[in-house]
Design a protein around this motif. Sequence first.
Motif, short mmCIF file in Angstrom:
data_model
loop_
_atom_site.label_atom_id
_atom_site.label_comp_id
_atom_site.label_asym_id
_atom_site.label_seq_id
_atom_site.Cartn_x
_atom_site.Cartn_y
_atom_site.Cartn_z
N THR A 36 36.22 41.99 42.29
CA THR A 36 37.45 42.52 41.73
C THR A 36 37.43 42.40 40.21
O THR A 36 37.78 43.35 39.49
CB THR A 36 38.65 41.75 42.32
OG1 THR A 36 38.68 41.97 43.73
CG2 THR A 36 39.96 42.22 41.71
N ALA A 37 36.99 41.24 39.72
CA ALA A 37 36.97 41.02 38.27
C ALA A 37 36.03 42.01 37.57
O ALA A 37 36.37 42.58 36.54
CB ALA A 37 36.55 39.58 37.97
N GLU A 38 34.86 42.22 38.14
CA GLU A 38 33.92 43.13 37.46
C GLU A 38 34.40 44.58 37.55
O GLU A 38 34.21 45.35 36.61
CB GLU A 38 32.48 42.95 37.97
CG GLU A 38 32.24 43.40 39.37
CD GLU A 38 30.80 43.16 39.87
OE1 GLU A 38 30.19 42.15 39.50
OE2 GLU A 38 30.31 43.98 40.65
N ALA A 39 35.06 44.94 38.64
CA ALA A 39 35.60 46.31 38.75
C ALA A 39 36.77 46.50 37.80
O ALA A 39 36.90 47.56 37.18
CB ALA A 39 36.03 46.59 40.19
N MET A 40 37.62 45.49 37.68
CA MET A 40 38.73 45.59 36.71
C MET A 40 38.19 45.80 35.30
O MET A 40 38.65 46.67 34.57
CB MET A 40 39.58 44.30 36.75
CG MET A 40 40.42 44.11 38.01
SD MET A 40 41.72 45.34 38.24
CE MET A 40 42.72 45.06 36.77
N ALA A 41 37.19 45.01 34.94
CA ALA A 41 36.62 45.13 33.59
C ALA A 41 35.97 46.49 33.38
O ALA A 41 36.11 47.11 32.32
CB ALA A 41 35.61 44.01 33.35
N MET A 42 35.24 46.96 34.38
CA MET A 42 34.58 48.26 34.26
C MET A 42 35.61 49.38 34.18
O MET A 42 35.48 50.31 33.37
CB MET A 42 33.64 48.49 35.45
CG MET A 42 32.98 49.86 35.42
SD MET A 42 31.64 50.00 36.64
CE MET A 42 32.57 50.18 38.16
N GLY A 43 36.65 49.30 34.99
CA GLY A 43 37.69 50.34 34.97
C GLY A 43 38.41 50.37 33.63
O GLY A 43 38.60 51.46 33.04
N VAL A 44 38.77 49.22 33.12
CA VAL A 44 39.48 49.17 31.84
C VAL A 44 38.57 49.66 30.72
O VAL A 44 39.00 50.42 29.83
CB VAL A 44 39.98 47.73 31.58
CG1 VAL A 44 40.50 47.59 30.15
CG2 VAL A 44 41.07 47.36 32.59
N ALA A 45 37.30 49.26 30.76
CA ALA A 45 36.35 49.71 29.73
C ALA A 45 36.15 51.22 29.77
O ALA A 45 35.76 51.84 28.79
CB ALA A 45 35.01 49.01 29.90
N ASN A 46 36.46 51.82 30.91
CA ASN A 46 36.35 53.28 31.05
C ASN A 46 37.71 53.96 30.97
O ASN A 46 37.88 55.08 31.43
CB ASN A 46 35.64 53.64 32.35
CG ASN A 46 34.13 53.50 32.24
OD1 ASN A 46 33.45 54.37 31.71
ND2 ASN A 46 33.60 52.37 32.70
N GLY A 47 38.70 53.26 30.41
CA GLY A 47 39.95 53.93 30.05
C GLY A 47 41.14 53.76 30.97
O GLY A 47 42.19 54.36 30.73
N LEU A 48 41.02 52.95 32.04
CA LEU A 48 42.17 52.82 32.93
C LEU A 48 43.09 51.68 32.51
O LEU A 48 42.66 50.71 31.89
CB LEU A 48 41.70 52.58 34.38
CG LEU A 48 41.55 53.88 35.19
CD1 LEU A 48 40.41 54.70 34.64
CD2 LEU A 48 41.35 53.59 36.66
N GLU A 49 44.37 51.82 32.87
CA GLU A 49 45.31 50.72 32.70
C GLU A 49 45.03 49.69 33.79
O GLU A 49 44.94 50.06 34.97
CB GLU A 49 46.76 51.23 32.88
CG GLU A 49 47.28 52.04 31.73
CD GLU A 49 47.45 51.18 30.49
OE1 GLU A 49 47.84 50.00 30.62
OE2 GLU A 49 47.14 51.69 29.39
N PRO A 50 44.95 48.41 33.42
CA PRO A 50 44.63 47.41 34.45
C PRO A 50 45.62 47.40 35.62
O PRO A 50 45.20 47.30 36.79
CB PRO A 50 44.65 46.07 33.70
CG PRO A 50 45.14 46.36 32.32
CD PRO A 50 45.04 47.82 32.07
N GLY A 51 46.91 47.53 35.32
CA GLY A 51 47.90 47.48 36.41
C GLY A 51 47.76 48.66 37.36
O GLY A 51 47.91 48.53 38.58
N VAL A 52 47.45 49.82 36.80
CA VAL A 52 47.29 51.01 37.63
C VAL A 52 46.06 50.89 38.52
O VAL A 52 46.11 51.13 39.73
CB VAL A 52 47.19 52.27 36.73
CG1 VAL A 52 46.81 53.50 37.55
CG2 VAL A 52 48.51 52.49 35.99
N LEU A 53 44.95 50.48 37.93
CA LEU A 53 43.73 50.33 38.71
C LEU A 53 43.92 49.29 39.82
O LEU A 53 43.51 49.50 40.97
CB LEU A 53 42.57 49.91 37.79
CG LEU A 53 41.25 49.59 38.50
CD1 LEU A 53 40.76 50.78 39.31
CD2 LEU A 53 40.18 49.17 37.49
#
Lengths: 294, 294, 294, 294
Positions: free
Chosen positions: B185-202
Amino acid sequence: MTTIAFIGLGHMGLPMARNLLKAGFNLRVFDLLQAAVEDLAKDGAQAASSALDAVQDADVVVSMLPASRHVEGLYLGDNGLLAVLKPGSLVLECSTIAPESARKVHQAAATHGIELLDAPVSGGTAGAAAGTLTFMIGGAATTLEKARAIFEAMGKNIFHAGPDGAGQVAKVCNNQVLAVQMIATAEAMAMGVANGLEPGVLAEIMRQSSGGNWTLEKYNPWPGVMENAPASKGYSGGFMAELMTKDLGLAQEAAQASGSSTPMGALALQLYRLLLKQGKGKQDFSVVQQLFID
Amino acid sequence: MTTIAFIGLGHMGLPMARNLLKAGFNLRVFDLLQAAVEDLAKDGAQAASSALDAVQDADVVVSMLPASRHVEGLYLGDNGLLAVLKPGSLVLECSTIAPESARKVHQAAATHGIELLDAPVSGGTAGAAAGTLTFMIGGAATTLEKARAIFEAMGKNIFHAGPDGAGQVAKVCNNQVLAVQMIATAEAMAMGVANGLEPGVLAEIMRQSSGGNWTLEKYNPWPGVMENAPASKGYSGGFMAELMTKDLGLAQEAAQASGSSTPMGALALQLYRLLLKQGKGKQDFSVVQQLFID
Amino acid sequence: MTTIAFIGLGHMGLPMARNLLKAGFNLRVFDLLQAAVEDLAKDGAQAASSALDAVQDADVVVSMLPASRHVEGLYLGDNGLLAVLKPGSLVLECSTIAPESARKVHQAAATHGIELLDAPVSGGTAGAAAGTLTFMIGGAATTLEKARAIFEAMGKNIFHAGPDGAGQVAKVCNNQVLAVQMIATAEAMAMGVANGLEPGVLAEIMRQSSGGNWTLEKYNPWPGVMENAPASKGYSGGFMAELMTKDLGLAQEAAQASGSSTPMGALALQLYRLLLKQGKGKQDFSVVQQLFID
Amino acid sequence: MTTIAFIGLGHMGLPMARNLLKAGFNLRVFDLLQAAVEDLAKDGAQAASSALDAVQDADVVVSMLPASRHVEGLYLGDNGLLAVLKPGSLVLECSTIAPESARKVHQAAATHGIELLDAPVSGGTAGAAAGTLTFMIGGAATTLEKARAIFEAMGKNIFHAGPDGAGQVAKVCNNQVLAVQMIATAEAMAMGVANGLEPGVLAEIMRQSSGGNWTLEKYNPWPGVMENAPASKGYSGGFMAELMTKDLGLAQEAAQASGSSTPMGALALQLYRLLLKQGKGKQDFSVVQQLFID
C-alpha cells in the motif's frame, strides 16, 4: 438520442457494449473479428465495417483495446479517429494502457477540440457482464459528468481519479497492490498449511483480522476454500495471469517514469513472469498459489 | 470463583489484566517491573512477589511475555511453573513466540497433566484496552471451551486455529500478510502521488476496489489520509516497527521449519530491518511509508 | 605419530579421509553406513564400531556431518565426545552448521580443556577428492597452527576467519554471495539470449567485464557454454541445490541473530525453495537457470 | 586521413575524444557546453558550432550522449544527422541507451546507406582517461573491423556482442549483474562484520573463494578494505549511483521487451531507487553499503 461507436469487442468489450444496448443507446460497433460484430448486430447494434465507419455521426466513442499501441494506432496520426471526429465529440477510452500513452492521446484530443477520458476498468469479465465494473477515470470532471450515464450503464463504481492519465495511474496502483496481496496470501496459505493448519480455518482467521484483504474476501487462491473462486474451478475463469503480468509491467513503466521504488510490485512482476514461463499464463492469476505448493 | 495468575504486565498485558479484573475474576499479578504490579493492585488485584508466588492456588495462568526464551524460562525446567502447578490447571500462553517453542511448552504441559493453549493476540494496545483483541488459539478445542469466558473478557474474536502451536502459526501468517500489504500500500501510494494523484482519492479508489485491504480500511500509511491513523500522528502509537520485525522473523523461522518459500514475507522482513537501521524501530510500522518518499 | 579419528564419511568426508590416509596419518574411521567404513579400511584405516570407539587414543578428531543437530549430538551432553576425549585433544569440526551452534560446541570444548576449530569447507566433492578444498576456520590462531598439516593434507586455501564460530560465518557469507551471483548470472544469461545474444558471447563479455564473478569464470549455468560445468552435463555433479538451500537457511539464521538486512540473500533462498518444490533439489545448484527459460 | 566528428563531451566523452586526438585523428568536436569544446580545441581539435557543423566532411561520427531521447533527437528525423551524412559514413554510437532505441537508429541508418554500430562502454571515467574502456558492440562484424583502430584508440577490450542493438543488450546484462553482486557483497560484508568478522579478512576469504566477483577484486564497498576504492574515499569518484539506477532501468526495459524474469535485477533497481531517495545519487554506486549499516 445519443449514438455511441463502440470499438473493440473482446472478452470485456462485448459484454460492456451489450449493457449499453440494454440501456437504450444507439450503438455502432466494430471489431476485427466479424463474429463479435454480428453477435451484437442481432441484439440491435449497427454493424460497422471499420473503425472509421463506426464513428460516422457518433456523438460518443467508447474503445476497449488490448494495449497502448492499439490505442495510439486507433486515435493518433493523419488517419486516426481524432482527425475525423467532429469537434465536441466525447471519447471514453477504457483500455488499460501506459499512463504516458494515455496522456499522449489526451493531448492530441485537446488539439482537435475533443473531450476524452481515460477510463480503465476493474471487475473482470463477470463485472462486465453484470454491469458492475469499477471505472477509474482521468480527465476533466465536467467531461465525466457528461459521460456519467454511459458509465453507469456499464458499471457501479465511477471514480474520478484526477487529471489526464490519472485513471490509468489509479488502475496500475490498484492492480499492483492486488497482485502483491494475492501472492502474499498464497504464500501465507501454503506456509500455514505446511505448518499444520486447515486452509479454511487459516483463511477465515486472516480474513477477519489485520491480514484481511480483497483476495481473502472474494478470491481465495487455495482450492476448495471458496466454492466459486477460480481456485476451486481449476483456476479457470477470472482474470488471466498474463493480463495481470501486463498490468504489472505497466505499473513498472509508471514507476520508471517517476523514479518510484516499488520492491513488492517489482517482485510480483518477476514471479508472474516465472509463472508464465511454466505455461500458466492463460489460467486465473490466483494460480500463483501453485508456485508455493509441492 | 476462578483465580487467575497473570504474569507479564507490559503494554499489552496490563490492559488485558485490567479487563479480567473488570469482568470479576480474582487476579494475582506479577511483573519484573514493580510499578505495573502496584498499578493493578490499586484496582483490586493481589500483588505477587514472584511468578511462583502468583500461581499459588491459581486455577488459571495467563502469561504475556516478550519472546520465546522468556516463555520457555517461565514454564520449563525443574523450577518452571509447569513443575509446580496443580494437575488440572489451565494455562493460557498469550505471547507471540516461535511455533516450535510453543509446541515444546505444550509437550511439557502434557507430561504434567496441565491443559495449555497457545493464544497469541492481534489488535494492538488499543484492542487490549478496549477488550476487543483477536485471539488465535492452538490446542484442544475442549480446553478452549473451558477458557472461553476468560478470553471473552479480553477479546472479541476467539479463533480456534488448530492443534498445539497452531495459534502461533496463524499469528505469524496473518502478520506476514499484514506487513506485506502495508508495504504494498505504501509503495503504491507513493507511486500514485508521484504520478499526479491526490493521496486521499487514490486511497479511496483502492479501498473500494480489488486492491482493498485492512491497511487501506483502517490504517492508511500516508499522513493525513486517515485522521486517527498513526501516520497522521507522526507515526506514533499503534504497533511498533520493531515488533513487526520480530513477528516477520518468527514467520521466517516457521518458513524455515517447513521449507516454505515466502518471497514477499522475506522481502518485507529485509525492508523492515532497513527501517530499523534508520532508527525508526520505535515508530508505528506504517512508517515504512517514509522509505518511499523523498 | 598422530592418530586421527574421522567421523562422518559421506560425499565429502570419504574423500577427505582418504587424503589424510595418503598423507600418512593413522586413521580410525566411523560412519553410520558400514560400507563407507569398509571402503576406507581396505585403504588402511582402522574401522571403528562407533564414534566412541573411533576416538579411543586419538590425538585429533575430524568430523564432517550434515547439520547442527548431528554435531551437537556427537559432541555435547554426558555421552558426547567432549566428555570422553583426553584433555589436550584437538577437534577439527568441518561440518557446515549454524554459527550459534558452532559457538555452543566451542564453549563446551573449552570447559573440557579441548582445543576446537570450526572449519567448514568449500570446493565441493571435486575439491574434496583433489585435496584442494578451501577451509574457513574459526577459533584460536595457535590451534590452527597445530592443525595446519592436517588441513593441508585435505585442502589448498587455509583461511583463519576469526574467533570461535567465525569459520561458519565466513562460510555462510561466501555461499550467500555465491548463490546470489549464480542467480544474477542465470537471469542475465536468459535475458540476453531472449534479446538476441549468443550465450557464449554474452558469457565471455561479462566474464571479462565488471559483471565478472566465480560462476562466469568456473561454473556457467547455461548449458553448453562451459564443457565441464554441471550445466553441460544435465546439471549433474557439483553442489546440490538442496545443499545450497540449506546454506542459505543458515545465512538467514545468522542474519536473524544480528538483525542484518540481506534482501538479495533472502530472495535467493526463496527462489531456491521454489526450485526444490519443482523437484530439482538433487541437481546441481546452477539448475536455477531453468527457472528463467521457457 | 580520417576525420572524426565527436559529439557529446561529458565526463566520458571528453577523455575519449582526447584519446582520439592523441592517436592522431582529425577531430571536429561539439557539445552544448562551450567550455568542453574550447578545452579540446586547445589540444588541436576543430571546434564546431553545432552537431551539423561538426559532421561536415566527417568520415566517422562518434557520439556519447546521456539517454535514448538525446540519441534519437540527434540522428533521426528530417533534421537528424542521418539525413545529412554522406552515404558510406561510419557512425559509432557509444551512449548507453535502450536496445529498442538503438535498433530504431540502426534501421534509420540502413535506409540512408550509413554503417552504424551501437557501442556502449564500461570502465568509467578512469577507463575513459586511460584509454582502457571495454566496448560492447552491436552491428555488422565487417563494420566493426573498419572501426577497430578508432575503438582501440579509446579502449582495451573490443567485444563484438552480436547484431544491431546487441551492444546495448550486453551492456545492460553486464551492469545488472554488477549491481546485484555489488549489493550482495555489501550485505554479506555487513552481515559478516555484525557477526564478528574483520571486514578485510572476510573480503579476502570471499575474493579467493566461490563468492569471488569483480567488486571484491577491484571495488570493495566497505570503507578501508581497498585503499583506492571509492568506499575508502567517502564514496566519491567512480560510477554514480544515479547512473547505475539508469542502467538498471534500461535493463528492466529489455526484460519487459522479452518478458524475462529478473528477480535479482529488479530488486537491485528498487534498492538503488531507495538510495536515491536518501540523496545519495551523486555518490559512487558502492554507497549501497550504507543501506546495510546502522
